[in-house]
Design a protein around this motif. Structure first.
Motif, PDB file in Angstrom:
ATOM      1  N   MET A 179     -37.462  38.252 -49.524  1.00  0.00           N
ATOM      2  CA  MET A 179     -36.283  38.769 -48.856  1.00  0.00           C
ATOM      3  C   MET A 179     -35.561  39.769 -49.756  1.00  0.00           C
ATOM      4  O   MET A 179     -35.051  40.759 -49.278  1.00  0.00           O
ATOM      5  N   ILE A 180     -35.519  39.475 -51.046  1.00  0.00           N
ATOM      6  CA  ILE A 180     -34.839  40.375 -51.970  1.00  0.00           C
ATOM      7  C   ILE A 180     -35.560  41.716 -52.039  1.00  0.00           C
ATOM      8  O   ILE A 180     -34.921  42.768 -52.083  1.00  0.00           O
ATOM      9  N   LYS A 181     -36.898  41.684 -52.023  1.00  0.00           N
ATOM     10  CA  LYS A 181     -37.658  42.929 -52.046  1.00  0.00           C
ATOM     11  C   LYS A 181     -37.367  43.765 -50.808  1.00  0.00           C
ATOM     12  O   LYS A 181     -37.304  44.995 -50.871  1.00  0.00           O
ATOM     13  N   PHE A 182     -37.173  43.092 -49.682  1.00  0.00           N
ATOM     14  CA  PHE A 182     -36.874  43.774 -48.428  1.00  0.00           C
ATOM     15  C   PHE A 182     -35.574  44.571 -48.548  1.00  0.00           C
ATOM     16  O   PHE A 182     -35.508  45.746 -48.215  1.00  0.00           O
ATOM     17  N   PHE A 183     -34.521  43.943 -49.063  1.00  0.00           N
ATOM     18  CA  PHE A 183     -33.233  44.621 -49.204  1.00  0.00           C
ATOM     19  C   PHE A 183     -33.263  45.649 -50.328  1.00  0.00           C
ATOM     20  O   PHE A 183     -32.593  46.673 -50.255  1.00  0.00           O
ATOM     21  N   ARG A 184     -34.024  45.369 -51.376  1.00  0.00           N
ATOM     22  CA  ARG A 184     -34.149  46.320 -52.472  1.00  0.00           C
ATOM     23  C   ARG A 184     -34.765  47.625 -51.963  1.00  0.00           C
ATOM     24  O   ARG A 184     -34.376  48.711 -52.380  1.00  0.00           O
ATOM     25  N   HIS A 185     -35.700  47.510 -51.058  1.00  0.00           N
ATOM     26  CA  HIS A 185     -36.342  48.689 -50.478  1.00  0.00           C
ATOM     27  C   HIS A 185     -35.308  49.571 -49.775  1.00  0.00           C
ATOM     28  O   HIS A 185     -35.315  50.796 -49.922  1.00  0.00           O
ATOM     29  N   PHE A 186     -34.407  48.956 -49.014  1.00  0.00           N
ATOM     30  CA  PHE A 186     -33.357  49.720 -48.337  1.00  0.00           C
ATOM     31  C   PHE A 186     -32.464  50.440 -49.341  1.00  0.00           C
ATOM     32  O   PHE A 186     -32.159  51.621 -49.193  1.00  0.00           O
ATOM     33  N   ARG A 187     -32.024  49.707 -50.362  1.00  0.00           N
ATOM     34  CA  ARG A 187     -31.131  50.312 -51.355  1.00  0.00           C
ATOM     35  C   ARG A 187     -31.796  51.484 -52.054  1.00  0.00           C
ATOM     36  O   ARG A 187     -31.197  52.558 -52.193  1.00  0.00           O
ATOM     37  N   GLN A 188     -33.017  51.293 -52.496  1.00  0.00           N
ATOM     38  CA  GLN A 188     -33.709  52.364 -53.217  1.00  0.00           C
ATOM     39  C   GLN A 188     -33.958  53.563 -52.322  1.00  0.00           C
ATOM     40  O   GLN A 188     -33.835  54.710 -52.760  1.00  0.00           O
TER      41      GLN A 188
END
Length: 59
Positions: free
Chosen positions: A1-10
């Protein structure tokens, strides 16, 4: 889940879409605050229910 949101931020930062990033960040902060308030309210309700109710004295 964290990778999912990290993708949006980046993605938002790399594309120069700072307004979308700030909207995302504010939304995330609001969700955390709502969760904290919900937890505090539920703990308060639990404490009120666990207290013994005073009985009326019969003369």
């Amino acid at each position: 889940m964290i990778k999912f949101f990290r993708h949006f931020r980046q993605r938002y930062i790399s594309e120069g879409k700072t307004t979308k990033y700030f909207k995302y960040a504010i939304g995330e902060i609001i969700l955390v605050m709502v969760g904290i308030l919900f937890d505090a309210a539920s703990k308060q309700l639990e404490q009120q229910q666990s207290r013994p109710k005073p009985r009326a004295k019969i003369p």
